[in-house]
Design a protein around this motif. Structure first.
Motif, PDB file in Angstrom:
ATOM      1  N   TYR A   1     -56.537 -26.450  24.163  1.00  0.00           N
ATOM      2  CA  TYR A   1     -56.088 -25.255  23.451  1.00  0.00           C
ATOM      3  C   TYR A   1     -55.999 -25.648  21.987  1.00  0.00           C
ATOM      4  CZ  TYR A   1     -54.821 -22.752  27.717  1.00  0.00           C
ATOM      5  OH  TYR A   1     -54.851 -22.102  28.924  1.00  0.00           O
TER       6      TYR A   1
ATOM      7  N   THR B   1     -55.482 -17.373  28.127  1.00  0.00           N
ATOM      8  CA  THR B   1     -56.244 -17.366  26.883  1.00  0.00           C
ATOM      9  C   THR B   1     -55.390 -17.722  25.677  1.00  0.00           C
ATOM     10  OG1 THR B   1     -57.682 -15.683  27.812  1.00  0.00           O
ATOM     11  CG2 THR B   1     -57.780 -15.977  25.447  1.00  0.00           C
TER      12      THR B   1
ATOM     13  N   LEU C   1     -57.260 -20.710  23.936  1.00  0.00           N
ATOM     14  CA  LEU C   1     -58.089 -21.456  24.875  1.00  0.00           C
ATOM     15  C   LEU C   1     -59.350 -21.984  24.206  1.00  0.00           C
ATOM     16  CD1 LEU C   1     -58.589 -22.281  27.861  1.00  0.00           C
ATOM     17  CD2 LEU C   1     -59.746 -20.064  28.128  1.00  0.00           C
TER      18      LEU C   1
ATOM     19  N   CYS D   1     -50.873 -20.177  35.066  1.00  0.00           N
ATOM     20  CA  CYS D   1     -52.247 -19.680  34.899  1.00  0.00           C
ATOM     21  C   CYS D   1     -52.965 -19.738  36.237  1.00  0.00           C
ATOM     22  CB  CYS D   1     -52.994 -20.508  33.859  1.00  0.00           C
ATOM     23  SG  CYS D   1     -52.349 -20.343  32.187  1.00  0.00           S
TER      24      CYS D   1
END
Length: 156
Positions: free
Chosen positions: A56, A75, A65, A108
């Protein structure tokens, strides 16, 4: 660098030693950060077969991301949120044996069970993080931390 990744037989330490030399060689000849992140995430993933390996980058005050290997990922992550945001905020590696016990963990992927996140630096500032997840509990230890921090310093 050749399009061949040498993966050592032996201990985790020995695998990291061989991997590090190859990453260092690759990055000596390539200045593009995105290209390096893409290859480094692939090299770590091919060596250790972690659930998710990627980067990231800090862009406009949020983690965005970057290149990765693995299933779909979050993201954007705010500073101080989840394991990645905490590594960024505290500017230190987060070694998490059980993500379910990490306050504010961002799921996630429900398959992730343990995680390590290492800050990346340039000019004394955190510019991103190297994030690695495992589908097993307590996957990461001090050996991973030592070598992943060494790999992260290559991005400085």
């Amino acid at each position: 660098m050749a399009e061949f990744l040498e993966i050592a037989d032996g201990t985790k330490e020995e695998k990291y030693e061989v991997l590090y030399r190859q990453i260092e060689s690759l990055m000596e000849d390539e200045a593009d950060e995105i290209a390096n992140m893409a290859n480094v995430s692939a090299m770590i993933n091919d060596t250790f077969h972690f659930w998710w390996t990627g980067f990231y980058r800090v862009i406009d005050g949020v983690l965005v991301l970057g290149p990765f290997q693995g299933p779909l990922a979050c993201t954007r992550i705010k500073k101080g949120k989840g394991v990645c945001g905490t590594a960024w905020k505290e500017d230190r590696t987060q070694l998490v044996p059980d993500v379910e016990l990490f306050p504010g963990h961002i799921a996630c992927s429900s398959a992730s069970k343990s995680e390590i996140v290492v800050p990346l630096h340039k000019n004394g500032e955190v510019t991103g993080v190297l994030d690695i997840d495992s589908e097993f509990l307590a996957t990461f230890d001090e050996v991973d931390q030592k070598w992943l921090e060494k790999i992260a310093r290559l991005f400085a």
